[in-house]
Design an enzyme around this catalytic site. Structure first.
Site, PDB file in Angstrom:
ATOM      1  N   HIS A   1       0.880  -1.101   0.157  1.00 43.04           N
ATOM      2  CA  HIS A   1      -0.127   0.031   0.192  1.00 43.04           C
ATOM      3  C   HIS A   1       0.938   1.262   0.176  1.00 43.04           C
ATOM      4  O   HIS A   1       1.707   1.422   1.023  1.00 43.04           O
ATOM      5  CB  HIS A   1      -0.913  -0.106   1.294  1.00 43.04           C
ATOM      6  CG  HIS A   1      -1.681   1.234   1.359  1.00 43.04           C
ATOM      7  ND1 HIS A   1      -3.279   0.891   1.371  1.00 43.04           N
ATOM      8  CD2 HIS A   1      -1.697   2.628   1.094  1.00 43.04           C
ATOM      9  CE1 HIS A   1      -3.851   2.190   1.532  1.00 43.04           C
ATOM     10  NE2 HIS A   1      -2.654   3.165   1.235  1.00 43.04           N
TER      11      HIS A   1
ATOM     12  N   HIS B   1       1.610   5.305  -1.636  1.00 42.26           N
ATOM     13  CA  HIS B   1       1.062   6.791  -2.337  1.00 42.26           C
ATOM     14  C   HIS B   1       2.193   7.149  -2.937  1.00 42.26           C
ATOM     15  O   HIS B   1       3.237   7.697  -2.461  1.00 42.26           O
ATOM     16  CB  HIS B   1       0.657   7.887  -1.452  1.00 42.26           C
ATOM     17  CG  HIS B   1      -0.843   7.087  -0.982  1.00 42.26           C
ATOM     18  ND1 HIS B   1      -1.954   7.543  -1.387  1.00 42.26           N
ATOM     19  CD2 HIS B   1      -1.099   6.531   0.147  1.00 42.26           C
ATOM     20  CE1 HIS B   1      -2.957   6.728  -0.495  1.00 42.26           C
ATOM     21  NE2 HIS B   1      -2.394   6.036   0.489  1.00 42.26           N
ATOM     22  N   LEU B   2       2.423   7.306  -4.182  1.00 42.14           N
ATOM     23  CA  LEU B   2       3.712   7.663  -5.123  1.00 42.14           C
ATOM     24  C   LEU B   2       3.252   9.166  -5.746  1.00 42.14           C
ATOM     25  O   LEU B   2       4.104   9.913  -6.250  1.00 42.14           O
ATOM     26  CB  LEU B   2       3.870   6.828  -6.273  1.00 42.14           C
ATOM     27  CG  LEU B   2       4.745   5.917  -5.702  1.00 42.14           C
ATOM     28  CD1 LEU B   2       5.031   4.878  -6.974  1.00 42.14           C
ATOM     29  CD2 LEU B   2       6.129   6.075  -5.005  1.00 42.14           C
TER      30      LEU B   2
ATOM     31  N   LYS C   1      -9.349  -0.517  -5.639  1.00 45.91           N
ATOM     32  CA  LYS C   1      -9.222   0.232  -4.369  1.00 45.91           C
ATOM     33  C   LYS C   1     -10.778   0.724  -3.998  1.00 45.91           C
ATOM     34  O   LYS C   1     -11.364   1.674  -4.854  1.00 45.91           O
ATOM     35  CB  LYS C   1      -8.326   1.119  -4.366  1.00 45.91           C
ATOM     36  CG  LYS C   1      -8.291   2.178  -3.403  1.00 45.91           C
ATOM     37  CD  LYS C   1      -7.746   1.547  -2.076  1.00 45.91           C
ATOM     38  CE  LYS C   1      -8.022   2.325  -0.780  1.00 45.91           C
ATOM     39  NZ  LYS C   1      -6.851   2.508  -0.077  1.00 45.91           N
TER      40      LYS C   1
ATOM     41  N   HIS D   1     -10.437   0.904   2.047  1.00 42.82           N
ATOM     42  CA  HIS D   1     -10.008   1.810   3.134  1.00 42.82           C
ATOM     43  C   HIS D   1     -11.286   1.793   4.112  1.00 42.82           C
ATOM     44  O   HIS D   1     -12.258   2.072   3.703  1.00 42.82           O
ATOM     45  CB  HIS D   1     -10.035   3.210   2.647  1.00 42.82           C
ATOM     46  CG  HIS D   1      -9.752   4.447   3.686  1.00 42.82           C
ATOM     47  ND1 HIS D   1      -8.590   4.852   3.854  1.00 42.82           N
ATOM     48  CD2 HIS D   1     -10.541   4.837   4.789  1.00 42.82           C
ATOM     49  CE1 HIS D   1      -8.747   5.665   4.808  1.00 42.82           C
ATOM     50  NE2 HIS D   1      -9.720   5.553   5.263  1.00 42.82           N
TER      51      HIS D   1
ATOM     52  N   HIS E   1      -4.246  -1.093   6.121  1.00 44.90           N
ATOM     53  CA  HIS E   1      -3.812  -0.071   7.175  1.00 44.90           C
ATOM     54  C   HIS E   1      -4.901  -0.032   8.351  1.00 44.90           C
ATOM     55  O   HIS E   1      -5.451   0.601   8.628  1.00 44.90           O
ATOM     56  CB  HIS E   1      -3.595   1.324   6.873  1.00 44.90           C
ATOM     57  CG  HIS E   1      -4.646   2.026   5.791  1.00 44.90           C
ATOM     58  ND1 HIS E   1      -6.175   2.045   6.136  1.00 44.90           N
ATOM     59  CD2 HIS E   1      -4.557   2.703   4.735  1.00 44.90           C
ATOM     60  CE1 HIS E   1      -6.779   2.544   5.174  1.00 44.90           C
ATOM     61  NE2 HIS E   1      -6.112   2.922   4.557  1.00 44.90           N
TER      62      HIS E   1
ATOM     63  N   ASP F   1       1.318   2.646   3.370  1.00 47.33           N
ATOM     64  CA  ASP F   1       0.610   3.881   3.618  1.00 47.33           C
ATOM     65  C   ASP F   1       1.623   4.991   3.448  1.00 47.33           C
ATOM     66  O   ASP F   1       1.065   6.105   4.045  1.00 47.33           O
ATOM     67  CB  ASP F   1      -0.511   3.873   4.419  1.00 47.33           C
ATOM     68  CG  ASP F   1      -1.702   4.827   4.101  1.00 47.33           C
ATOM     69  OD1 ASP F   1      -1.637   5.041   2.838  1.00 47.33           O
ATOM     70  OD2 ASP F   1      -2.591   5.059   4.990  1.00 47.33           O
TER      71      ASP F   1
HETATM   72  O1  DOR Z   1      -3.245   9.379   6.024  1.00 45.39           O
HETATM   73  C1  DOR Z   1      -3.593   9.154   4.613  1.00 45.39           C
HETATM   74  N1  DOR Z   1      -3.052   9.686   3.561  1.00 45.39           N
HETATM   75  N2  DOR Z   1      -4.766   8.124   4.636  1.00 45.39           N
HETATM   76  C2  DOR Z   1      -5.244   7.926   3.404  1.00 45.39           C
HETATM   77  O2  DOR Z   1      -6.179   7.135   3.389  1.00 45.39           O
HETATM   78  C3  DOR Z   1      -4.950   8.591   2.134  1.00 45.39           C
HETATM   79  C4  DOR Z   1      -3.435   9.134   2.298  1.00 45.39           C
HETATM   80  C5  DOR Z   1      -3.194  10.212   1.265  1.00 45.39           C
HETATM   81  O3  DOR Z   1      -3.456  10.061   0.291  1.00 45.39           O
HETATM   82  O4  DOR Z   1      -2.610  11.384   1.772  1.00 45.39           O
HETATM   83 ZN    ZN Z   2      -3.277   5.092   1.900  1.00 47.01          ZN
END
Ligand code: DOR
Ligand code: ZN
Length: 344
Positions: free
Chosen positions: A14, A16-17, A100, A137, A175, A248
């Site tokens: 999991h 985020h890029l 997702k 989520h 998460h 995450d």
């Molecule tokens: O803390 C988080 N940041 N939870 C998420 O579900 C999304 C993520 C984000 O994209 O910044």
């Molecule tokens: Zn996330």
């Protein structure tokens, strides 16, 4: 002699890029330690179609440092308009490894998520048919539900009903932050997996709120009380195959974190593996780190484990407090203690 630990190359289930300049700035930190990652589709606009996922994949591949073989495992963002056939084709071609589900309004860039679950029934049925996992989520968004209860309420009101009405659907509870989620996951068959982040193994809600507010510890789902952190820690270090790492890691510039209404997310990519080694060492579970980071995830996703290895050594870890990006500095997660393990 320095203590060392060599494990199979880990994956991040999991991640985020982002895109553009931020993608270029953060990708090398994940690619340095992880062979593969499940890439979150919550861009603006979100990655909804196979064509968008293919184009995003190409941008990620182009952003890799020279010589990197990092493999992005793409996902589609489920909306009430998602076409089951587009999903099936994207899966059949090998492009996507999961879909997702963001409940509408649950978190960063989730406005296009699902409000009426009846509208995604055909997609979920198709996914159950073809064995494509749904990454969830797991928080309700109702304003009358306390933010610390939103995960537990989601399990009862949304997750369990979806799983019962879609037999065979393979689900990742992402998460997880509560003992309720750990207990629920343990009671299910192997169609259910659960990821745990590094930061939720380290912080509880006091770290965010006691002695002054710490915006860099604010993420979603928000960290809960200590009993929950201990349950997560026991789950992660247990060796149970249903639990695996999904960091995450979610970069936001400091300017966007340090606001009256700041963004949710902890950026852990640079020091995640070092912190995890310390967590597992403290809990006398170093022998189970490889399962959590490198074996259980591939088994759930029905992918081969990685060929290479990663070596960790018990020497103090150095990492920058912030990384610079063209959009501004991004603060690296501070676990609040000196990290005694590092990636060799
Ligand atoms: O803390 C988080 N940041 N939870 C998420 O579900 C999304 C993520 C984000 O994209 O910044
Ligand atoms: Zn996330």
């Amino acid at each position: 002699m320095t203590q060392t630990l060599t494990i199979r190359r880990p994956d991040d289930w999991h991640l985020h890029l982002r895109d553009g300049a931020m993608l270029n700035a953060v990708l090398p930190h994940s690619a340095a330690h992880f062979a593969r990652a499940i890439i979150m589709p919550n861009l603006v606009p979100p990655v909804v179609t196979a064509a968008q996922a293919g184009a995003y994949r190409d941008r990620i591949l182009a952003a890799r440092p020279a010589g990197s073989d990092f493999e992005p495992l793409m996902t589609l963002y489920l909306t009430e308009d998602t076409d089951p056939d587009d999903v099936a084709q994207a899966h059949a071609s090998g492009l996507i490894k999961a879909v997702k589900l963001y409940p509408a309004g649950a978190t960063t860039n989730s406005a296009s998520g699902v409000a009426n679950f009846d509208k995604v029934r055909a997609v979920l049925d198709k996914m159950a048919d073809i064995g494509l996992p749904l990454c969830v989520h797991g928080e309700v968004t109702d304003s009358d539900v306390d933010i610390f209860d939103r995960e537990a309420v989601f399990i009862d009101r949304v997750l369990d009903p979806i799983r019962k009405s879609t037999p065979g659907l393979r689900v990742v509870m992402e998460h997880i932050t509560t003992k309720d989620a750990v207990d629920y996951a343990r009671a299910q068959d192997d169609s259910l997996g659960a990821t745990i982040t590094t930061h939720h193994l380290v912080i509880n809600r006091n770290h965010i709120l006691a002695g002054g507010i710490k915006p860099h510890y604010y993420c979603l789902p928000v960290a809960k009380r200590e009993t929950h952190r201990l349950a997560l820690r026991a789950a992660a270090t247990s060796g149970e195959a249903r639990f695996f790492l999904g960091t995450d890691s979610a970069p936001h510039t400091d300017a966007n974190k340090l606001l009256p209404c700041g963004c949710a997310g902890c950026f852990t990519a640079p020091n995640t593996m070092a912190i995890l080694a310390q967590v597992f060492d403290e809990d006398s579970a170093l022998a189970r780190l490889e399962g959590f980071t490198s074996l259980h995830g591939p088994a759930f996703y029905r992918l081969p484990v990685n060929n290479g290895t990663l070596t960790l050594q018990k020497t103090p870890c150095t990492y920058p407090p912030q990384i610079d990006t063209p959009d501004g500095p991004v603060t690296v997660f501070d676990p609040g203690f000196a990290v005694q393990w590092s990636v060799a």
